[in-house]
Motif scaffolding. Structure first.
Motif, mmCIF file in Angstrom:
data_model
loop_
_atom_site.group_PDB
_atom_site.id
_atom_site.type_symbol
_atom_site.label_atom_id
_atom_site.label_comp_id
_atom_site.label_asym_id
_atom_site.label_seq_id
_atom_site.Cartn_x
_atom_site.Cartn_y
_atom_site.Cartn_z
ATOM 1 N N GLU A 145 0.829 -1.216 0.000
ATOM 2 C CA GLU A 145 0.000 0.000 0.000
ATOM 3 C C GLU A 145 0.862 1.264 0.000
ATOM 4 O O GLU A 145 0.483 2.272 -0.566
ATOM 5 N N GLN A 146 2.029 1.192 0.643
ATOM 6 C CA GLN A 146 2.873 2.373 0.801
ATOM 7 C C GLN A 146 3.418 2.892 -0.529
ATOM 8 O O GLN A 146 3.631 4.087 -0.698
ATOM 9 N N GLU A 147 3.591 2.006 -1.492
ATOM 10 C CA GLU A 147 4.196 2.386 -2.761
ATOM 11 C C GLU A 147 3.403 3.449 -3.511
ATOM 12 O O GLU A 147 3.990 4.293 -4.186
ATOM 13 N N LYS A 148 2.098 3.452 -3.374
ATOM 14 C CA LYS A 148 1.298 4.439 -4.101
ATOM 15 C C LYS A 148 1.492 5.855 -3.564
ATOM 16 O O LYS A 148 1.084 6.817 -4.192
ATOM 17 N N HIS A 149 2.141 5.993 -2.417
ATOM 18 C CA HIS A 149 2.408 7.305 -1.835
ATOM 19 C C HIS A 149 3.843 7.759 -2.093
ATOM 20 O O HIS A 149 4.287 8.746 -1.518
ATOM 21 N N GLY A 150 4.548 7.050 -2.947
ATOM 22 C CA GLY A 150 5.943 7.362 -3.226
ATOM 23 C C GLY A 150 6.198 8.816 -3.578
ATOM 24 O O GLY A 150 7.063 9.458 -2.965
ATOM 25 N N PRO A 151 5.475 9.376 -4.548
ATOM 26 C CA PRO A 151 5.732 10.782 -4.906
ATOM 27 C C PRO A 151 5.508 11.745 -3.740
ATOM 28 O O PRO A 151 6.305 12.664 -3.536
ATOM 29 N N GLU A 152 4.457 11.520 -2.973
ATOM 30 C CA GLU A 152 4.195 12.382 -1.815
ATOM 31 C C GLU A 152 5.324 12.261 -0.793
ATOM 32 O O GLU A 152 5.772 13.261 -0.233
ATOM 33 N N LEU A 153 5.767 11.034 -0.559
ATOM 34 C CA LEU A 153 6.807 10.791 0.442
ATOM 35 C C LEU A 153 8.127 11.431 0.024
ATOM 36 O O LEU A 153 8.804 12.056 0.842
ATOM 37 N N VAL A 154 8.499 11.314 -1.246
ATOM 38 C CA VAL A 154 9.734 11.925 -1.718
ATOM 39 C C VAL A 154 9.657 13.437 -1.594
ATOM 40 O O VAL A 154 10.593 14.087 -1.123
ATOM 41 N N ALA A 155 8.537 14.023 -1.995
ATOM 42 C CA ALA A 155 8.372 15.474 -1.894
ATOM 43 C C ALA A 155 8.430 15.915 -0.435
ATOM 44 O O ALA A 155 9.071 16.920 -0.098
ATOM 45 N N LEU A 156 7.803 15.159 0.429
ATOM 46 C CA LEU A 156 7.779 15.471 1.849
ATOM 47 C C LEU A 156 9.193 15.436 2.439
ATOM 48 O O LEU A 156 9.649 16.417 3.042
ATOM 49 N N ILE A 157 9.899 14.346 2.247
ATOM 50 C CA ILE A 157 11.254 14.212 2.800
ATOM 51 C C ILE A 157 12.194 15.226 2.163
ATOM 52 O O ILE A 157 13.045 15.810 2.840
ATOM 53 N N SER A 158 12.044 15.464 0.862
ATOM 54 C CA SER A 158 12.896 16.444 0.177
ATOM 55 C C SER A 158 12.691 17.856 0.702
ATOM 56 O O SER A 158 13.573 18.703 0.592
ATOM 57 N N SER A 159 11.522 18.121 1.260
ATOM 58 C CA SER A 159 11.235 19.469 1.773
ATOM 59 C C SER A 159 11.796 19.701 3.183
ATOM 60 O O SER A 159 11.794 20.822 3.668
ATOM 61 N N LEU A 160 12.283 18.647 3.828
ATOM 62 C CA LEU A 160 12.817 18.769 5.185
ATOM 63 C C LEU A 160 14.132 19.547 5.157
ATOM 64 O O LEU A 160 15.069 19.171 4.452
ATOM 65 N N LYS A 161 14.172 20.649 5.901
ATOM 66 C CA LYS A 161 15.353 21.515 5.939
ATOM 67 C C LYS A 161 15.512 22.098 7.341
ATOM 68 O O LYS A 161 14.542 22.174 8.091
ATOM 69 N N PRO A 162 16.724 22.543 7.640
ATOM 70 C CA PRO A 162 16.891 23.257 8.927
ATOM 71 C C PRO A 162 16.052 24.526 8.909
ATOM 72 O O PRO A 162 15.868 25.147 7.856
#
Length: 164
Positions: A145-162
């Motif tokens: 089930e988690q695979e269908k959220h891949g794009p959201e997850l990548v965008a979310l983690i990529s947005s993590l910044k100090p």
């Protein structure tokens, strides 16, 4: 988790972008980091950071802020939380990797496990946004089930910044 992120990066290029909420600074009293989380994930601040779940419950993600003095306790709390929610970790499946993104070093620990719905992926990542702070990222996703959220997850983690 690394395979999921790589697959999601490819999927991100192929799918339209998701609707995102405003960037959230956390913890709000003394921000250490910032992240952008999809509205549908219902992000909420916790005592030590932020948490969110995909709209279908396939993925749970939390980010807790720790210092040198509290890191062990925060990690202990992660595994207590997983246990309280019926998640069992298979220690024999542990994999470790290191990465760097947005100028921050990241150490990833990944496992397979089970919850009430079946097989899950579990990840704990440690990220240093500042010399005296550590982010403990907890990931728990339902396999299949988690695979269908891949794009959201990548965008979310990529947005993590100090936090600035």
């Amino acid at each position: 988790m690394k395979k999921i992120l790589a697959a999601a990066a490819l999927a991100t290029m192929l799918l339209p972008s998701a609707s995102f909420a405003a960037t959230v600074l956390f913890p709000s009293a003394a921000p250490v980091a910032q992240i952008t989380i999809p509205d549908a994930w219902n992000p909420e601040e916790t005592d030590s950071g932020i948490q969110a779940s995909s709209d279908d419950g396939a993925i749970y993600l939390s980010i807790d802020v720790a210092s040198a003095e509290t890191t062990d306790k925060v990690i202990e709390d992660v595994f207590s939380f997983l246990g309280e929610n019926g998640v069992t970790v298979d220690p024999a499946t542990q994999k470790q990797s290191e990465d760097t993104f947005n100028g921050m070093k990241m150490i990833n620990l990944d496992w397979s496990g089970k919850d009430k719905d079946g097989a899950v992926s579990i990840g704990v990542s440690l990220v240093a946004p500042k010399p005296d702070k550590l982010l403990v990222i907890t990931y728990w996703g339902t396999k299949g089930e988690q695979e269908k959220h891949g794009p959201e997850l990548v965008a979310l983690i990529s947005s993590l910044k100090p936090a600035k």
